[in-house]
Design a protein around this motif. Structure first.
Motif, PDB file in Angstrom:
ATOM      1  N   LEU A  62       0.812  -1.212   0.000  1.00 47.95           N
ATOM      2  CA  LEU A  62       0.000   0.000   0.000  1.00 47.95           C
ATOM      3  C   LEU A  62       0.853   1.272   0.000  1.00 47.95           C
ATOM      4  O   LEU A  62       0.379   2.341   0.361  1.00 47.95           O
ATOM      5  CB  LEU A  62      -0.927   0.004   1.228  1.00 47.95           C
ATOM      6  CG  LEU A  62      -1.903  -1.163   1.317  1.00 47.95           C
ATOM      7  CD1 LEU A  62      -2.627  -1.151   2.656  1.00 47.95           C
ATOM      8  CD2 LEU A  62      -2.886  -1.127   0.153  1.00 47.95           C
TER       9      LEU A  62
ATOM     10  N   ALA B  68      -2.131   6.677  -3.761  1.00 50.77           N
ATOM     11  CA  ALA B  68      -3.586   6.499  -3.734  1.00 50.77           C
ATOM     12  C   ALA B  68      -3.985   5.350  -2.818  1.00 50.77           C
ATOM     13  O   ALA B  68      -4.928   5.469  -2.019  1.00 50.77           O
ATOM     14  CB  ALA B  68      -4.125   6.266  -5.147  1.00 50.77           C
ATOM     15  N   ALA B  69      -3.282   4.226  -2.911  1.00 53.25           N
ATOM     16  CA  ALA B  69      -3.600   3.067  -2.071  1.00 53.25           C
ATOM     17  C   ALA B  69      -3.343   3.390  -0.600  1.00 53.25           C
ATOM     18  O   ALA B  69      -4.146   3.046   0.273  1.00 53.25           O
ATOM     19  CB  ALA B  69      -2.774   1.859  -2.497  1.00 53.25           C
TER      20      ALA B  69
ATOM     21  N   CYS C 156      -3.311   6.409   0.925  1.00 50.16           N
ATOM     22  CA  CYS C 156      -4.287   7.383   1.428  1.00 50.16           C
ATOM     23  C   CYS C 156      -5.633   6.724   1.717  1.00 50.16           C
ATOM     24  O   CYS C 156      -6.243   7.000   2.757  1.00 50.16           O
ATOM     25  CB  CYS C 156      -4.443   8.539   0.446  1.00 50.16           C
ATOM     26  SG  CYS C 156      -3.014   9.654   0.391  1.00 50.16           S
ATOM     27  N   ALA C 157      -6.069   5.845   0.828  1.00 49.94           N
ATOM     28  CA  ALA C 157      -7.351   5.162   1.037  1.00 49.94           C
ATOM     29  C   ALA C 157      -7.297   4.227   2.239  1.00 49.94           C
ATOM     30  O   ALA C 157      -8.215   4.189   3.052  1.00 49.94           O
ATOM     31  CB  ALA C 157      -7.743   4.387  -0.220  1.00 49.94           C
ATOM     32  N   ALA C 158      -6.231   3.477   2.373  1.00 52.45           N
ATOM     33  CA  ALA C 158      -6.134   2.483   3.443  1.00 52.45           C
ATOM     34  C   ALA C 158      -5.922   3.105   4.819  1.00 52.45           C
ATOM     35  O   ALA C 158      -6.361   2.557   5.829  1.00 52.45           O
ATOM     36  CB  ALA C 158      -4.997   1.502   3.150  1.00 52.45           C
ATOM     37  N   TYR C 159      -5.252   4.257   4.885  1.00 51.93           N
ATOM     38  CA  TYR C 159      -4.894   4.852   6.175  1.00 51.93           C
ATOM     39  C   TYR C 159      -5.633   6.170   6.446  1.00 51.93           C
ATOM     40  O   TYR C 159      -5.263   6.921   7.345  1.00 51.93           O
ATOM     41  CB  TYR C 159      -3.373   5.045   6.264  1.00 51.93           C
ATOM     42  CG  TYR C 159      -2.654   3.717   6.305  1.00 51.93           C
ATOM     43  CD1 TYR C 159      -2.434   3.054   7.514  1.00 51.93           C
ATOM     44  CD2 TYR C 159      -2.216   3.097   5.139  1.00 51.93           C
ATOM     45  CE1 TYR C 159      -1.791   1.825   7.561  1.00 51.93           C
ATOM     46  CE2 TYR C 159      -1.573   1.872   5.174  1.00 51.93           C
ATOM     47  CZ  TYR C 159      -1.366   1.240   6.378  1.00 51.93           C
ATOM     48  OH  TYR C 159      -0.730   0.014   6.422  1.00 51.93           O
ATOM     49  N   ASP C 160      -6.677   6.434   5.679  1.00 53.88           N
ATOM     50  CA  ASP C 160      -7.526   7.620   5.872  1.00 53.88           C
ATOM     51  C   ASP C 160      -6.732   8.921   5.930  1.00 53.88           C
ATOM     52  O   ASP C 160      -6.990   9.794   6.759  1.00 53.88           O
ATOM     53  CB  ASP C 160      -8.382   7.473   7.146  1.00 53.88           C
ATOM     54  CG  ASP C 160      -9.353   6.312   7.061  1.00 53.88           C
ATOM     55  OD1 ASP C 160      -9.896   6.093   5.961  1.00 53.88           O
ATOM     56  OD2 ASP C 160      -9.540   5.616   8.074  1.00 53.88           O
TER      57      ASP C 160
ATOM     58  N   PRO D 155      -5.855  12.268   3.819  1.00 52.53           N
ATOM     59  CA  PRO D 155      -6.255  13.014   2.620  1.00 52.53           C
ATOM     60  C   PRO D 155      -5.072  13.208   1.669  1.00 52.53           C
ATOM     61  O   PRO D 155      -3.944  13.422   2.116  1.00 52.53           O
ATOM     62  CB  PRO D 155      -6.731  14.365   3.165  1.00 52.53           C
ATOM     63  CG  PRO D 155      -6.660  14.298   4.641  1.00 52.53           C
ATOM     64  CD  PRO D 155      -5.958  13.044   5.038  1.00 52.53           C
ATOM     65  N   ALA D 156      -5.340  13.155   0.386  1.00 43.66           N
ATOM     66  CA  ALA D 156      -4.274  13.356  -0.605  1.00 43.66           C
ATOM     67  C   ALA D 156      -3.608  14.712  -0.419  1.00 43.66           C
ATOM     68  O   ALA D 156      -2.411  14.867  -0.674  1.00 43.66           O
ATOM     69  CB  ALA D 156      -4.826  13.214  -2.019  1.00 43.66           C
TER      70      ALA D 156
END
Length: 189
Positions: free
Chosen positions: A54, A58-59, A61-65, A67-68
């Motif tokens: 991860l 992108a992966a 940020c999504a997995a660990y909440d 923000p980009a």
């Protein structure tokens, strides 16, 4: 380790980077050791273990909440002038794209600049692809840091390996020895 607060972001659990050299590439550990003695801001850096699968922005940020807009990417670039190859890094928010052919090219004073091939980036930095960070890069490389990173507050950056991430106040990156804060280094994507 001093008593400064170690930053966190999202669900990424962090420890003081000084206490977890096992989560840093060797050049990053060496650089942080030197930087902490010269600038106390570098004592307030956290590092947290992640799933290496991860590591891509992108992966992660999504997995660990995270923000980009709180994730900063470090891209390695190279340009030629005559027979001389000029290396540099650009640090930009994940919500932006580096102006490589304009701003970075002018800063390096080269005719053409491009993203470094993976093997060159890994070999020259001593870091893993997907984990390259501005901390611990070769000492003769300029590190161009977008002003938006400086203003972002805490940001996640690479740790030199794919199995962890560093959390640091973006403004601290201006204290890197070869850092140059550049307004307009990147544009929104």
């Amino acid at each position: 380790m001093d008593d400064r607060t170690i930053p966190t972001l999202g669900t990424l659990g962090t420890s003081a980077a000084a206490d977890r050299p096992d989560l840093l590439a060797p050049p990053v550990t060496a650089a942080l050791t030197a930087l902490r003695s010269a600038d106390p801001r570098f004592a307030a850096i956290g590092v947290g273990a992640i799933d290496p699968a991860l590591a891509d922005t992108a992966a992660f940020c999504a997995a660990y909440d995270v923000p980009a807009a709180a994730s900063a990417n470090c891209v390695v670039v190279a340009g030629k002038r005559g027979g001389d190859v000029r290396w540099a890094a650009a640090v930009i928010l994940a919500t932006t794209r580096a102006d490589v052919n304009g701003t970075v090219r002018r800063l390096l004073d080269v005719r053409k600049v491009s993203f470094a091939p993976m093997d060159d980036a890994v070999g020259r930095t001593g870091m893993e692809y997907g984990g390259i960070t501005p901390i611990g890069l070769p000492g003769d490389w300029p590190v161009f840091v977008d002003n938006a990173v400086i203003a972002a507050g805490p940001v996640v950056i690479g740790s030199g390996i794919r199995g962890s991430k560093i959390v640091v106040d973006g403004a601290t990156l201006a204290g890197l020895p070869t850092a140059q804060v550049i307004d307009g280094l990147a544009a929104l994507v």
